[in-house]
Design a protein around this motif. Structure first.
Motif, PDB file in Angstrom:
ATOM      1  N   ILE A  12       6.646   2.794  -0.800  1.00 41.36           N
ATOM      2  CA  ILE A  12       5.091   2.071  -0.477  1.00 41.36           C
ATOM      3  C   ILE A  12       4.230   2.640  -1.756  1.00 41.36           C
ATOM      4  O   ILE A  12       3.356   1.885  -2.164  1.00 41.36           O
ATOM      5  CB  ILE A  12       4.810   2.513   0.778  1.00 41.36           C
ATOM      6  CG1 ILE A  12       5.298   1.497   1.662  1.00 41.36           C
ATOM      7  CG2 ILE A  12       3.238   1.932   0.987  1.00 41.36           C
ATOM      8  CD1 ILE A  12       5.184   1.611   3.349  1.00 41.36           C
ATOM      9  N   VAL A  13       4.283   4.169  -1.812  1.00 41.68           N
ATOM     10  CA  VAL A  13       3.088   4.905  -2.636  1.00 41.68           C
ATOM     11  C   VAL A  13       3.418   4.140  -4.144  1.00 41.68           C
ATOM     12  O   VAL A  13       2.536   3.845  -4.981  1.00 41.68           O
ATOM     13  CB  VAL A  13       3.383   6.429  -2.526  1.00 41.68           C
ATOM     14  CG1 VAL A  13       2.591   6.850  -3.717  1.00 41.68           C
ATOM     15  CG2 VAL A  13       2.638   6.849  -1.050  1.00 41.68           C
ATOM     16  N   ARG A  14       4.869   4.311  -4.274  1.00 42.05           N
ATOM     17  CA  ARG A  14       5.091   3.680  -5.855  1.00 42.05           C
ATOM     18  C   ARG A  14       4.829   2.359  -6.060  1.00 42.05           C
ATOM     19  O   ARG A  14       4.107   1.922  -7.145  1.00 42.05           O
ATOM     20  CB  ARG A  14       6.697   3.985  -5.977  1.00 42.05           C
ATOM     21  CG  ARG A  14       7.310   5.265  -6.078  1.00 42.05           C
ATOM     22  CD  ARG A  14       8.631   5.303  -6.324  1.00 42.05           C
ATOM     23  NE  ARG A  14       9.227   6.661  -6.187  1.00 42.05           N
ATOM     24  CZ  ARG A  14      10.363   6.827  -5.582  1.00 42.05           C
ATOM     25  NH1 ARG A  14      11.490   5.933  -5.331  1.00 42.05           N
ATOM     26  NH2 ARG A  14      10.927   8.116  -5.153  1.00 42.05           N
ATOM     27  N   ARG A  15       4.774   1.474  -4.939  1.00 40.27           N
ATOM     28  CA  ARG A  15       4.685   0.192  -5.037  1.00 40.27           C
ATOM     29  C   ARG A  15       2.919   0.110  -5.292  1.00 40.27           C
ATOM     30  O   ARG A  15       2.410  -0.817  -5.983  1.00 40.27           O
ATOM     31  CB  ARG A  15       4.885  -0.727  -3.848  1.00 40.27           C
ATOM     32  CG  ARG A  15       6.327  -0.946  -3.883  1.00 40.27           C
ATOM     33  CD  ARG A  15       6.852  -1.280  -2.629  1.00 40.27           C
ATOM     34  NE  ARG A  15       8.510  -1.422  -2.313  1.00 40.27           N
ATOM     35  CZ  ARG A  15       9.113  -1.312  -1.315  1.00 40.27           C
ATOM     36  NH1 ARG A  15       8.523  -1.306   0.172  1.00 40.27           N
ATOM     37  NH2 ARG A  15      10.423  -1.439  -1.356  1.00 40.27           N
ATOM     38  N   ALA A  16       2.126   0.809  -4.489  1.00 40.77           N
ATOM     39  CA  ALA A  16       0.712   0.978  -4.537  1.00 40.77           C
ATOM     40  C   ALA A  16       0.330   1.277  -6.072  1.00 40.77           C
ATOM     41  O   ALA A  16      -0.693   0.619  -6.558  1.00 40.77           O
ATOM     42  CB  ALA A  16       0.134   1.806  -3.444  1.00 40.77           C
TER      43      ALA A  16
END
Length: 87
Positions: free
Chosen positions: A77-81
């Motif tokens: 999720i952090v990478r996607r954000a």
């Protein structure tokens, strides 16, 4: 004070809020909370929920995952954000 917080939240994008939440999640040694923010809508282009940035498979599997698996999803999720925000 709530007005200031509300104003700051209005400025922050959903992805920034999720990324900040993810960082606090990793810092705690407790059970890993769901990233769901009750904005359940799948993106037509990316195949991710626009609220929590998870795939349908990740959403469906969440309740059966252990904490380590959940932390892996949070990392995704952090990478996607970051990708979404251009960071």
């Amino acid at each position: 004070m709530w007005r200031r917080t509300w104003a700051l939240d209005a400025i922050m994008s959903a992805t920034e809020i999720i990324a900040n939440y993810a960082c606090s999640t990793w810092a705690s040694g407790q059970n890993v909370p769901s990233p769901c923010v009750d904005v359940c809508q799948m993106s037509a282009t990316g195949g991710l929920c626009v609220g929590c940035l998870r795939t349908l498979d990740e959403i469906a599997a969440w309740s059966g995952m252990g904490n380590e698996e959940k932390r892996v999803v949070w990392e995704l999720i952090v990478r996607r954000a970051e990708l979404e925000s251009g960071a």
